[in-house]
Design an enzyme around this catalytic site. Structure first.
Site, PDB file in Angstrom:
ATOM      1  N   ASP A 158     115.141  33.453  73.923  1.00  0.00           N
ATOM      2  CA  ASP A 158     114.764  32.400  73.095  1.00  0.00           C
ATOM      3  C   ASP A 158     113.037  32.422  72.643  1.00  0.00           C
ATOM      4  O   ASP A 158     112.645  32.293  71.771  1.00  0.00           O
ATOM      5  CB  ASP A 158     115.286  30.904  73.575  1.00  0.00           C
ATOM      6  CG  ASP A 158     116.561  30.876  73.297  1.00  0.00           C
ATOM      7  OD1 ASP A 158     117.388  31.698  72.951  1.00  0.00           O
ATOM      8  OD2 ASP A 158     117.393  29.640  73.405  1.00  0.00           O
ATOM      9  N   ALA A 172     112.819  25.919  73.360  1.00  0.00           N
ATOM     10  CA  ALA A 172     111.895  26.864  73.391  1.00  0.00           C
ATOM     11  C   ALA A 172     111.019  26.845  72.248  1.00  0.00           C
ATOM     12  O   ALA A 172     109.784  26.767  71.951  1.00  0.00           O
ATOM     13  CB  ALA A 172     112.671  28.340  73.439  1.00  0.00           C
ATOM     14  N   ALA A 173     111.698  26.344  70.817  1.00  0.00           N
ATOM     15  CA  ALA A 173     110.604  26.066  69.831  1.00  0.00           C
ATOM     16  C   ALA A 173     109.763  24.821  70.306  1.00  0.00           C
ATOM     17  O   ALA A 173     108.401  25.058  70.014  1.00  0.00           O
ATOM     18  CB  ALA A 173     111.529  25.797  68.558  1.00  0.00           C
ATOM     19  N   GLY A 199     122.313  25.858  70.243  1.00  0.00           N
ATOM     20  CA  GLY A 199     122.047  27.253  70.143  1.00  0.00           C
ATOM     21  C   GLY A 199     121.094  27.664  69.196  1.00  0.00           C
ATOM     22  O   GLY A 199     120.973  28.916  68.868  1.00  0.00           O
ATOM     23  N   LEU A 200     120.178  26.780  68.892  1.00  0.00           N
ATOM     24  CA  LEU A 200     119.097  27.095  67.796  1.00  0.00           C
ATOM     25  C   LEU A 200     117.786  27.185  68.395  1.00  0.00           C
ATOM     26  O   LEU A 200     116.660  27.226  67.786  1.00  0.00           O
ATOM     27  CB  LEU A 200     119.160  26.238  66.466  1.00  0.00           C
ATOM     28  CG  LEU A 200     120.426  26.321  65.733  1.00  0.00           C
ATOM     29  CD1 LEU A 200     120.478  25.188  64.550  1.00  0.00           C
ATOM     30  CD2 LEU A 200     120.348  27.582  64.991  1.00  0.00           C
ATOM     31  N   GLY A 201     117.802  27.112  69.760  1.00  0.00           N
ATOM     32  CA  GLY A 201     116.281  27.323  70.568  1.00  0.00           C
ATOM     33  C   GLY A 201     115.656  26.109  70.553  1.00  0.00           C
ATOM     34  O   GLY A 201     114.214  26.285  70.506  1.00  0.00           O
ATOM     35  N   SER A 202     116.125  25.050  70.221  1.00  0.00           N
ATOM     36  CA  SER A 202     115.199  23.723  70.051  1.00  0.00           C
ATOM     37  C   SER A 202     114.175  23.603  71.414  1.00  0.00           C
ATOM     38  O   SER A 202     113.015  23.328  70.976  1.00  0.00           O
ATOM     39  CB  SER A 202     115.963  22.547  70.185  1.00  0.00           C
ATOM     40  OG  SER A 202     116.796  22.148  71.229  1.00  0.00           O
TER      41      SER A 202
HETATM   42  C1  MEV Z   1     121.101  31.456  74.706  1.00  0.00           C
HETATM   43  O1  MEV Z   1     120.248  31.092  73.380  1.00  0.00           O
HETATM   44  C2  MEV Z   1     121.633  32.632  74.677  1.00  0.00           C
HETATM   45  C3  MEV Z   1     122.316  32.751  76.133  1.00  0.00           C
HETATM   46  O2  MEV Z   1     122.449  34.121  76.100  1.00  0.00           O
HETATM   47  C4  MEV Z   1     121.449  32.502  77.424  1.00  0.00           C
HETATM   48  C5  MEV Z   1     120.198  33.232  77.476  1.00  0.00           C
HETATM   49  O3  MEV Z   1     120.069  34.376  76.927  1.00  0.00           O
HETATM   50  O4  MEV Z   1     119.205  32.818  78.295  1.00  0.00           O
HETATM   51  C6  MEV Z   1     123.583  32.137  76.272  1.00  0.00           C
END
Ligand code: MEV
Length: 331
Positions: A151, A109-110, A104-107
């Site tokens: 992200d 995309a980063a 969930g920390l955007g690895s």
């Molecule tokens: C992921 O960081 C967040 C979600 O809402 C997916 C998205 O927005 O693409 C779960």
């Protein structure tokens, strides 16, 4: 040698509902970073990507079909093509990242952002944050299907964003600093899988899920209002409300709930899971007085790594025009 970086990110409020057109708020997390270097390679070696953390090496060639390429290969192909450059290059691109993967920390995309920046800079080309964000989104879509785009946006712009899928980006002023403690459950949770599960649940019970998404959207509007005005306590309460709705969506887990409860018990103003859920990270909003004790409580509860992060107050406190979106009870 050219070097470029990109930060991680955390979603303050609005995950999942953002995929269905509701607003969400995300901030960059500079304590963790992706770092990419580009240097000229040996003659005829082609483009070689060394993914240090994965212990893998990828090659990029003319034959790479977009869908078969890994995100790293797709990123290089996209940026070179966008810049009108040939894929017949001799380059060594080294990728490393301190951003935990699938938490969930955007690895993803980063790494893609740092790579896009490094390749462009290597060829002395300037890309705007918007161009970087768009290029990274193409890669996100390829590998995450229904990615909302939040992200790549928060990571490419490197500032707090109020994000609505498909709309022009809005940044907004932060009235008072926000201190966050981010704790990892230690469980990987690929976004694509959890987003897919929510999609199936939504297909089965559209009315119920649309109502949940509306509730989350409301929270995002109110949270922006509270952040702009420095009403930190209200931001915390909204994060708690958001966590309850995420539980109702079925994306929390017993580990996430235990960490959220521990943070609240030890003085957090609010706490919730962040990102796709089912694993990954949770965040707690703390104060200067409670930060350390919340951090220790999360460690004692078995968190697999705890990061403290600060969202700075804006120097320029003029609310952006979209703050005309006033929560109903404030009107
Ligand atoms: C992921 O960081 C967040 C979600 O809402 C997916 C998205 O927005 O693409 C779960």
């Amino acid at each position: 040698m050219t070097i470029a970086h990109a930060p991680g990110k955390i979603i303050l409020v609005g995950e999942h509902a953002v995929v269905y057109g509701r607003p969400a708020i995300a901030v960059p997390v500079t304590q963790v970073q992706a770092r990419v270097t580009v240097e000229e390679g040996e003659k005829e070696q082609g483009i070689v990507i060394v993914a240090k953390d994965l212990g893998r090496v990828f090659h990029v060639g003319q034959r790479e079909s977009k869908s078969a390429a890994s995100p790293l290969q797709a990123t290089v192909v996209n940026v070179l093509t966008y810049l009108g450059l040939s894929l017949e290059q001799d380059l060594t691109i080294a990728v490393e990242s301190s951003i935990p993967i699938a938490r969930g920390l955007g690895s993803g995309a980063a790494v893609s952002t740092a790579m896009t920046r490094a390749v462009a800079e290597h060829f002395s080309k300037k890309l705007t944050a918007e161009e970087v964000s768009r290029l990274v989104y193409e890669v996100e879509k390829l590998h995450h299907g229904t990615a909302s785009g939040i992200d790549n946006t928060v990571i490419a712009y490197e500032r707090p964003v109020y994000f609505v899928r498909g709309e022009r980006l809005e940044t907004f002023p932060v009235g008072r600093p926000l201190s966050l403690v981010i704790a990892d459950t230690g469980a990987e949770s690929p976004t694509r899988i959890v987003v897919g599960a929510v999609r199936r649940a939504w297909e089965e019970s559209k009315e119920r899920y649309e109502a949940l998404f509306d509730g989350v959207g409301d929270i995002a509007v109110k949270a922006r209002w509270a952040i702009e005005r420095g009403e930190v306590g209200q931001v915390g309460r909204l994060m708690d409300d958001n966590h309850r709705l995420l539980q109702d969506m079925g994306v929390s887990s017993s580990r996430l709930d235990a960490l959220v409860r521990a943070a609240r018990r030890h003085g957090a103003l609010g706490a919730k899971l962040s990102g796709a859920g089912r694993g990954g990270n949770m965040i707690a909003l703390v104060t200067a007085q409670t930060g350390e004790q919340v951090k220790h409580a999360l460690e004692a509860e078995g968190a697999d790594g705890v990061i403290q992060a600060e969202v700075e107050a804006s120097k320029d406190l003029v609310p952006s025009p979209a703050s005309s979106v006033v929560p109903e009870e404030e009107q």
